[in-house]
Design a protein around this motif. Sequence first.
Motif, short mmCIF file in Angstrom:
data_model
loop_
_atom_site.label_atom_id
_atom_site.label_comp_id
_atom_site.label_asym_id
_atom_site.label_seq_id
_atom_site.Cartn_x
_atom_site.Cartn_y
_atom_site.Cartn_z
N HIS B 69 1.48 -5.35 3.18
CA HIS B 69 0.66 -4.23 2.74
C HIS B 69 -0.78 -4.52 3.11
O HIS B 69 -1.17 -5.70 3.26
CB HIS B 69 0.82 -3.94 1.24
N VAL B 70 -1.56 -3.48 3.28
CA VAL B 70 -2.96 -3.65 3.70
C VAL B 70 -3.69 -4.51 2.66
O VAL B 70 -3.65 -4.23 1.47
CB VAL B 70 -3.64 -2.28 3.87
N GLY B 71 -4.32 -5.57 3.14
CA GLY B 71 -5.05 -6.48 2.24
C GLY B 71 -4.25 -7.73 1.90
O GLY B 71 -4.81 -8.68 1.34
N VAL B 87 -3.61 -8.59 6.48
CA VAL B 87 -3.06 -7.34 7.01
C VAL B 87 -4.17 -6.28 7.01
O VAL B 87 -4.75 -5.96 5.98
CB VAL B 87 -1.85 -6.84 6.19
#
Lengths: 404, 99
Positions: B69-71, B87
Amino acid sequence: MLTQSIAGYLIVFAEQNSKNVTPASALYGYGYGGGNFWLFLFWLVIFFILPFLFGDYYQLLRLSGTINRLLVDLGRTLNQNMTNIISTIENIARKKNIATPARSEIENRIKDMIEYVVITPTQLEPQGLVAKLKHLMTLYDHRLEDLVKRIIPAEKPVVQNLASSIEALRVLNFIYKIVMHYYKLGMKYKNPWILLQVYMALPQIKEFVNALNGAIAAFTKGQPIGDSAGPLTAFKFLREKCEEVEPVNHSIENTYIARCRYGNRMIYVVKALGPGSNTGRIDDAVIYLVERCGVKPKMIITVDAALKLEGEKTGTIAEGIGVAIGGIGVEKFNIETIAARYGIPLYALLIKMSMPEALTLMTKEVAEATGKTVDRICRIIEENVRENEEVILIGVGNTIGVGQ
Amino acid sequence: MNDLNIFVIYFTTVTVGAIIVLIFITYFFMRKHIFAPPSGEIVTSKAVTVLKCPLCDYRLRRSFKEGDHVGAVATETCPIHGTNLIVEAVYSESEEKKD
């Protein structure tokens, strides 16, 4: 049978009128030298009377066939997604060593959940309606997550993602039931006009169903969807442009607030708490910052995904004023109220995309557009906000697959 | 002009007209299939994860893995700094496969 009888009739006719018979008169009857009244009547019935008498039945047959095929496809999609969700639950339970009910029991519980109804409050007296709607929305979210937790007591993001998958399945089931309702109604009264209503909306229904199908796949995998563009923009702004990032302590559910410095200006960034699927309570966050923390924002900037018109390019950024929030309007109302009360200017940035793009895995165009939106936010802040002044930036949308 | 000739002219006109209409309708509804890419090329989309070093501009693109997931901090490291990559984005990308 019919062909034989026609052929037989023509032979008899030819024998009786051997002097006058021509191919045209044999085929068309009157007007071509044949002068056969019965043959003329036969073609008259075939070409003019039958279509008027049985036109509706033919329409009914054609429309019911098309809608029936849609229903079969819808039923198949529903079953596939149900199996997909159950398999996801079982895989998670196996990996994390969590005890879950038997497969049939999980299926029964999901079937109960997709039949769940939310009864909207009465609008006879509109006073306090927004608060009632917010209460119901919160209650529904909690109830859905509780029901998922009873199936699989995993950590919050997993439960939230599964709850959203089941919510999408609920919508899919609702579409199936509506289409089935009109199909049965049309067939019951032998009325093609009832079926025609579904037939006219068929392309949009198919598009929405495909989008929901993609949404369930993205939710079960925890991937960001197009609607995550707002939270992703907020995340990128925090990571790429801000200095001295510091989370703000609060007790607002599913919401992330951070304070940071950009060009010697204080920015409060608000987004839903990721990476689980939820939209947060951003209106509560704005109320908290303005009324409880004493923040005096020079402006409130909202960034959200917006539906594009056919012909518009995905990833186009539109700038304007107002609060960019979709949904039933509760959060929009609350933010507008507080902005009007304190005279705070409202700026909005919209990232355009189609409805399937908003519901399914984020496309490359949308992901790239979030970077451009961050640059636009920086420009707006630099042009409109002086140093040492404050700004609230809100990344609106579902934060699935986007952390902080 | 005798009756047979009228019939022949009429029949030919109707037949030719019907064939033209049929060809037009077939083209109109089947053009997507007629002009579709050759069967060897299948256009599909796949989920891609973009990883970025927090200290430099080094980026790595790979297929989406469960849990991305983003981050999120990835297991892959930056070849320059040795730090774990983060990410940066997860998105779908269409690709053309040739069989």
